[in-house]
Design an enzyme around this catalytic site. Structure first.
Site, PDB file in Angstrom:
ATOM      1  N   GLU A 107      37.237 -51.939 -17.281  1.00 46.08           N
ATOM      2  CA  GLU A 107      36.401 -51.411 -18.602  1.00 46.08           C
ATOM      3  C   GLU A 107      35.911 -49.932 -18.237  1.00 46.08           C
ATOM      4  O   GLU A 107      35.201 -49.408 -19.200  1.00 46.08           O
ATOM      5  CB  GLU A 107      35.177 -52.278 -18.945  1.00 46.08           C
ATOM      6  CG  GLU A 107      35.441 -53.707 -19.359  1.00 46.08           C
ATOM      7  CD  GLU A 107      34.362 -54.586 -19.532  1.00 46.08           C
ATOM      8  OE1 GLU A 107      33.083 -54.220 -19.378  1.00 46.08           O
ATOM      9  OE2 GLU A 107      34.575 -55.606 -20.136  1.00 46.08           O
ATOM     10  N   LYS A 120      31.753 -61.209 -30.132  1.00 43.09           N
ATOM     11  CA  LYS A 120      33.113 -60.903 -29.634  1.00 43.09           C
ATOM     12  C   LYS A 120      34.145 -61.619 -30.752  1.00 43.09           C
ATOM     13  O   LYS A 120      34.084 -62.813 -30.719  1.00 43.09           O
ATOM     14  CB  LYS A 120      33.546 -61.391 -28.172  1.00 43.09           C
ATOM     15  CG  LYS A 120      32.672 -60.749 -27.103  1.00 43.09           C
ATOM     16  CD  LYS A 120      32.714 -61.418 -25.756  1.00 43.09           C
ATOM     17  CE  LYS A 120      32.214 -60.490 -24.945  1.00 43.09           C
ATOM     18  NZ  LYS A 120      32.415 -61.256 -23.141  1.00 43.09           N
TER      19      LYS A 120
END
Length: 424
Positions: free
Chosen positions: A204, A336
Site C-alpha cells: 500500500e 470495502k
C-alpha cells in the site's frame, strides 16, 4: 437509451501482479462504463467470496471462471435491462448467484458488473460518478487516512499491527491534505534512512522498517510530523489498523514482535494506553472479528473519544453492522466494495451506519488497480474519510489525484471534512 447492450469482462493484473476482473458495460446510446475489482491480503472470514480458478495457471489465482460468468450467465440475465435501475440489477445478480456469499458466480464478477453499470449510467446522464451516485448533496471531500508504516500481513517485519496512518485534519482542502501527507511521508523516509532502516515500500506504499513495537513506529511518526513543520494532535492525527484477527489465537492476542500474549481485556487496555499517550483518533480492528466481548470492552474504554472502526468485524455487511449497533460495539464501519460485492449493498451499509450515528470510512484493498471509483464513492456518500494507502505507488495515487479533480469540479461547493471527523 440506457438499456444494457453488451458486457465484456477480461482478466487483468492488480498492483500485486495477481489477476483480477475488469468489466466494460455498453449502453444503447453508446455510453460505456469500465470497472476493475480490487482484492485483499488480510480478508475477513465473513466477506463475500472472490472466485479464483485454482490449478497451475497464475498459481491458482486466475479469474477466467469469473470472467466467463460475466460474459455468459450474467449478461444473459441482465442484458437489455435499464442501467439506471441499479438496485434491481444488483438484486438480480445476487439472486442468480443463489449463495449467501456470492461464491458461485464470484463477488469479483458481480461487483465488476455492478460498478461498471453505475459508471455507464453516469456517462449516459452526463454526470460525474460522484454526482450520479450521490445526488446534489455530494460535496464533502474526505480526510485521507494515509498508511505510512506497515506491519502485520502487509510487511515482512516484526511489527504486529498492520497499518500506522496519518490524518491531515488541519488542512483547508484535499489538495492541501495531500501535500501535508506527502511532506510527512518524505520526512519519515529520511528519518528511517538516517537510523539505518530499509525504506522500500509495501503493498500500500507505506514503509516496512524493522521496528519491534507499535510505540516505536508511533514515535517515528510523531518525530516526522514535527520535522515536517506540523503539530501532532493539532494539524495531524494518527490512525491504527491493528488487523488483530491475524494474531488472535486460542482466545488470546499473540503480539510476537513485542514478545507478549494478552487476554482480550488486557489487549483493550493496551490500545486504550496508546490512545491516551499518542494523538490517535481512529483504531481499526482493534479486536478480532469474532471477539464481540473484547470489542465491547474496547468500546466502553475509548469509544467516546476515539473512532473504533469495524473492518473484519462488519465486512461492509449491513446485517453484521446492525448486530454491532445493537450490542454497542465499535462506532464506525470500514467500507470495502469487494467485501460485500455490489454497489447497492455498499451504499446500504453506509446508510445503515449513518442512521445509527456511526461513521463510515471508504477503503481500498491491498491489491488495487488504476481504477479510482472509491474516490467518487467517498464523495458520493459524504462519508468524510477515505483510506487509500500511502503517497507512493500509482495504484494508490490514482485515488488521491481523482479527489483533487473532484474538488476542482465542485469549485466553491466543495467542503473538506477536516476536524469534523474528530470524536469527543
Amino acid at each position: 437509451m440506457t438499456a444494457i447492450t453488451d458486457i465484456i469482462a477480461r482478466e487483468i493484473l492488480d498492483s500485486r501482479g495477481n489477476p483480477t476482473v475488469e468489466v466494460d458495460v455498453y449502453l444503447e446510446d453508446g455510453s460505456m462504463g469500465r470497472a476493475a475489482v480490487p482484492s485483499g491480503a488480510s480478508t475477513g472470514a465473513h466477506e463475500a467470496v472472490e472466485l479464483r480458478d485454482g490449478g497451475k495457471r497464475y498459481l491458482g489465482k486466475g479469474v477466467e471462471k469469473a470472467v466467463e460468468a460475466v460474459n455468459t450467465e450474467i449478461f444473459d440475465a441482465i442484458g437489455g435491462f435499464d442501467a439506471e435501475n441499479q438496485i434491481q440489477i444488483d438484486q438480480m445478480m445476487i439472486a442468480l448467484d443463489g449463495t449467501p456469499n456470492k461464491s458461485r458466480l464470484g463477488a469479483n464478477a458481480i461487483l465488476g458488473v455492478s460498478l461498471a453499470i453505475a459508471k455507464a449510467a453516469a456517462e449516459a446522464s452526463g454526470l460525474p460518478l460522484y454526482r450520479y451516485v450521490g445526488g446534489p448533496n455530494a460535496h464533502l471531500l474526505p480526510v485521507p487516512m494515509m498508511n505510512i508504516i506497515n506491519g502485520g500481513a502487509h510487511a515482512d517485519n516484526p511489527i504486529d499491527f498492520q497499518e500506522f496512518m496519518i490524518l491531515p485534519v488541519g488542512a483547508e482542502n484535499i489538495r492541501e491534505a495531500v501535500r501535508m501527507g506527502s511532506e510527512v511521508f518524505h520526512t519519515l523516509k529520511k528519518e528511517l534512512s538516517a537510523q539505518g532502516h530499509n525504506t522500500n515500500v509495501g503493498d500500500e506504499g507505506g514503509f516496512a522498517p524493522g521496528l519491534e513495537s507499535a510505540p516505536a513506529a508511533l514515535d517515528f511518526i510523531m518525530k516526522s510530523i514535527e520535522k515536517a513543520g506540523y503539530r501532532p494532535g493539532e494539524d495531524m492525527y494518527v490512525g491504527l489498523d491493528c488487523a488483530s484477527t491475524e494474531f488472535f489465537k486460542d482466545g488470546k492476542y499473540v503480539l510476537e514482535g513485542e514478545g507478549r500474549t494478552l487476554e482480550p481485556g488486557a489487549m483493550a487496555e493496551y490500545l486504550a494506553e496508546l490512545v491516551n499517550k499518542y494523538p490517535i483518533i481512529s483504531v481499526e480492528d482493534g479486536m478480532a472479528e469474532d471477539d464481540w466481548e473484547g470489542w465491547k470492552t474496547l468500546t466502553d474504554l475509548v469509544g467516546n473519544k476515539c473512532q473504533l472502526v469495524g473492518d473484519d468485524l462488519f465486512v461492509t455487511n449491513s446485517a453484521r453492522l446492525r448486530d454491532g449497533i445493537k450490542m454497542g460495539v465499535a462506532n464506525s464501519i470500514l467500507v470495502k466494495v469487494n467485501q460485500i460485492g455490489s454497489l447497492s449493498e455498499t451504499l446500504d451499509a453506509v446508510e445503515t451506519a449513518h442512521k445509527a450515528g456511526y461513521t463510515a470510512v471508504m477503503s481500498h484493498r491491498s491489491g488495487e488497480t488504476e481504477d479510482s471509483t472509491i474516490a467518487d464513492l467517498a464523495v458520493a456518500t459524504n462519508c468524510g474519510q477515505i483510506k487509500t494507502g500511502s503517497l507512493a505507488r500509482s495504484d494508490r495515487l490514482a485515488k488521491y489525484n481523482q479527489l483533487i479533480r473532484i474538488e476542482e469540479m465542485l469549485g466553491p461547493q466543495a467542503a473538506y471534512a477536516g476536524r469534523s471527523i474528530l470524536r469527543g
